[in-house]
Design a protein around this motif. Structure first.
Motif, PDB file in Angstrom:
ATOM      1  N   GLY A 153       0.824  -1.196   0.000  1.00 28.05           N
ATOM      2  CA  GLY A 153       0.000   0.000   0.000  1.00 28.05           C
ATOM      3  C   GLY A 153       0.860   1.248   0.000  1.00 28.05           C
ATOM      4  O   GLY A 153       2.053   1.200   0.316  1.00 28.05           O
ATOM      5  N   LEU A 154       0.243   2.348  -0.351  1.00 25.20           N
ATOM      6  CA  LEU A 154       0.938   3.634  -0.361  1.00 25.20           C
ATOM      7  C   LEU A 154       0.973   4.222   1.047  1.00 25.20           C
ATOM      8  O   LEU A 154       0.048   4.021   1.832  1.00 25.20           O
ATOM      9  CB  LEU A 154       0.231   4.596  -1.321  1.00 25.20           C
ATOM     10  N   PRO A 155       2.027   4.975   1.368  1.00 21.29           N
ATOM     11  CA  PRO A 155       2.152   5.512   2.722  1.00 21.29           C
ATOM     12  C   PRO A 155       1.105   6.568   3.071  1.00 21.29           C
ATOM     13  O   PRO A 155       0.859   6.813   4.245  1.00 21.29           O
ATOM     14  CB  PRO A 155       3.560   6.094   2.745  1.00 21.29           C
ATOM     15  N   ASP A 156       0.482   7.180   2.080  1.00 25.77           N
ATOM     16  CA  ASP A 156      -0.503   8.226   2.341  1.00 25.77           C
ATOM     17  C   ASP A 156      -1.933   7.697   2.412  1.00 25.77           C
ATOM     18  O   ASP A 156      -2.874   8.475   2.453  1.00 25.77           O
ATOM     19  CB  ASP A 156      -0.428   9.307   1.255  1.00 25.77           C
ATOM     20  N   GLU A 157      -2.099   6.385   2.410  1.00 23.73           N
ATOM     21  CA  GLU A 157      -3.425   5.787   2.467  1.00 23.73           C
ATOM     22  C   GLU A 157      -3.628   5.091   3.808  1.00 23.73           C
ATOM     23  O   GLU A 157      -2.691   4.547   4.384  1.00 23.73           O
ATOM     24  CB  GLU A 157      -3.607   4.759   1.350  1.00 23.73           C
ATOM     25  N   GLY A 158      -4.850   5.088   4.292  1.00 23.74           N
ATOM     26  CA  GLY A 158      -5.163   4.389   5.532  1.00 23.74           C
ATOM     27  C   GLY A 158      -5.069   2.887   5.362  1.00 23.74           C
ATOM     28  O   GLY A 158      -5.199   2.364   4.259  1.00 23.74           O
ATOM     29  N   SER A 159      -4.836   2.195   6.456  1.00 22.83           N
ATOM     30  CA  SER A 159      -4.741   0.738   6.441  1.00 22.83           C
ATOM     31  C   SER A 159      -6.115   0.128   6.660  1.00 22.83           C
ATOM     32  O   SER A 159      -6.829   0.536   7.570  1.00 22.83           O
ATOM     33  CB  SER A 159      -3.806   0.258   7.555  1.00 22.83           C
ATOM     34  N   PRO A 160      -6.492  -0.883   5.858  1.00 21.73           N
ATOM     35  CA  PRO A 160      -7.799  -1.529   6.038  1.00 21.73           C
ATOM     36  C   PRO A 160      -7.754  -2.554   7.163  1.00 21.73           C
ATOM     37  O   PRO A 160      -6.687  -3.089   7.488  1.00 21.73           O
ATOM     38  CB  PRO A 160      -8.028  -2.214   4.691  1.00 21.73           C
ATOM     39  N   PRO A 161      -8.891  -2.854   7.777  1.00 19.18           N
ATOM     40  CA  PRO A 161      -8.937  -3.915   8.787  1.00 19.18           C
ATOM     41  C   PRO A 161      -8.529  -5.266   8.195  1.00 19.18           C
ATOM     42  O   PRO A 161      -8.550  -5.449   6.974  1.00 19.18           O
ATOM     43  CB  PRO A 161     -10.409  -3.940   9.214  1.00 19.18           C
ATOM     44  N   SER A 162      -8.165  -6.213   9.061  1.00 17.79           N
ATOM     45  CA  SER A 162      -7.787  -7.581   8.675  1.00 17.79           C
ATOM     46  C   SER A 162      -8.732  -8.547   9.371  1.00 17.79           C
ATOM     47  O   SER A 162      -8.332  -9.275  10.284  1.00 17.79           O
ATOM     48  CB  SER A 162      -6.341  -7.875   9.113  1.00 17.79           C
ATOM     49  N   PRO A 163     -10.003  -8.619   8.979  1.00 17.04           N
ATOM     50  CA  PRO A 163     -10.965  -9.426   9.748  1.00 17.04           C
ATOM     51  C   PRO A 163     -10.643 -10.915   9.800  1.00 17.04           C
ATOM     52  O   PRO A 163     -10.808 -11.537  10.853  1.00 17.04           O
ATOM     53  CB  PRO A 163     -12.303  -9.160   9.051  1.00 17.04           C
TER      54      PRO A 163
END
Length: 173
Positions: A153-163
């Motif tokens: 992922g890009l550093p300027d994007e939020g991280s998505p959950p890992s359900p």
């Protein structure tokens, strides 16, 4: 309104920082934030405070609960300072008990650049995250078809959950 020039001056360094130095710098940066003046509309946001050759910092405002999912920082260490609310940090542990640490206002912690972790921010949490060296990538982790996958992922994007990964590790999601 944030005075970005003051943050840039605070962050001036001629070398990369240790995780502990990142935490100290996050605390110092927090002294420049007027928490009462923050825009509390929407679900939350993250704002870049500075980015230079050796570090970068983000002001994270979460007006709704936020789970980052398991992720790495592409080799950058991090220091986090909690200005308001509560946040939890959980290292990825396989084959052992979960290691969840909770932090409240005026507390800080650091995490090595080699680690994989997730953060949970309670509704109303305000944190500053200082990374060194500056972020170039973030790896997001999730179980796909029974296998652990890393999605760049890009550093300027939020991280998505890992359900799926959280469920496999026994984490509440």
């Amino acid at each position: 309104m944030l005075d970005l020039a003051r943050y840039e001056a605070l962050a001036a360094s001629d070398r990369d920082l240790t995780p502990e130095e990142c935490a100290v710098l996050a605390r110092s940066a927090a002294e420049l934030v007027d928490v009462a003046a923050l825009d509390r509309s929407g679900g939350g946001s993250f704002e870049l405070l500075w980015r230079n050759e050796h570090s970068e910092a983000w002001l994270n405002l979460w007006w709704e609960p936020r789970d980052t999912g398991y992720h790495d920082h592409g080799g950058s260490c991090v220091g986090v300072y909690v200005l308001e609310g509560r946040a939890r940090n959980e290292a990825l542990v396989v084959g052992g008990p979960r290691r969840v640490r909770e932090y409240g206002a005026n507390e800080s912690f650091s995490f090595p650049g080699t680690g994989i972790h997730r953060m949970e921010h309670d509704r109303g949490a305000v944190t500053i995250h200082v990374y060194s060296p500056r972020l170039t990538a973030i790896g997001h982790y999730e179980i796909v078809g029974g296998e652990l996958h890393r999605q760049p992922g890009l550093p300027d994007e939020g991280s998505p959950p890992s359900p799926e990964l959280s469920a496999a590790l026994g984490a509440e999601i």
